[in-house]
Design a protein around this motif. Structure first.
Motif: not given
Length: 204
Positions: A101-113
């Motif tokens: 949850i904390f790192l999801q902003r940095y994961i390309y293509g998964f920010r909304t998923i």
């Protein structure tokens, strides 16, 4: 180009906080970089910009979280078109827990998923919100402070890209390609681990 952008920033400085907030709900990094440049030029307060950008990013993820929790029709449509990504997001949450949850902003293509998939899993809403707001402020602070500190270098880069646009396009294209390839590789490895786990269960 540099003079045009600086002129644009000057004319829209009164709307800067509102623009940053709305843009961070919808997207992210570009708004933060522009916010850092706004602060570098003295048009806004860096710390207030970080605070507002974090709130915008928090609001965006909360929206996706509650879409996952309460809008089954939309999720069914998303699951049909992006089933693999939802599966990967669910596996990452199972394997790594709250840090995702904390790192999801940095994961390309998964920010909304990822927020939507967490909403589907009935994850504690209060816990998600706390981690989400801390993550949003950290993300906003890191990006905006870097853009503020390297403001002169960014302007120099813009000036160089304008003069040598053909090289700039190649560099940007190569960077985006490597980024997509890297995350696709990670996605594939996670799915392979899932298949291997199922295969081992069937053998037992």
């Amino acid at each position: 180009m540099e003079d045009y952008l600086k002129d644009l920033l000057y004319h829209y400085q009164n709307w800067a906080y509102f623009i940053i907030f709305i843009w961070c709900i919808l997207e992210g990094e570009i708004a933060l970089i522009l916010g850092g440049i706004f602060a570098h030029e003295g048009h806004i307060s860096l710390f207030l910009g970080i605070f507002i950008a974090g709130l915008g990013a928090f609001a965006g993820d909360q929206i996706y979280f509650y879409i996952g929790r309460y809008n089954k029709k939309y999720i069914t449509k998303k699951l049909h078109s992006q089933r693999r990504k939802f599966a990967v997001a669910h596996l990452m949450l199972q394997k790594y827990g709250w840090p995702i949850i904390f790192l999801q902003r940095y994961i390309y293509g998964f920010r909304t998923i990822i927020p939507m998939s967490i909403g589907i899993t009935r994850y504690n809403a209060k816990k998600f919100a706390i981690i989400n707001i801390l993550s949003a402020w950290c993300w906003a602070a890191i990006t905006m402070i870097l853009a503020w500190y390297f403001g002169d270098a960014i302007w120099a880069g813009i000036s160089w890209a304008e003069k040598h646009w053909y090289y700039a396009m190649i560099i940007i294209g190569a960077f985006i390609t490597l980024l997509i390839y890297g995350f696709k590789k990670i996605e594939k490895n996670i799915m392979d681990m899932r298949k291997e786990r199922h295969a081992n269960r069937n053998i037992k």
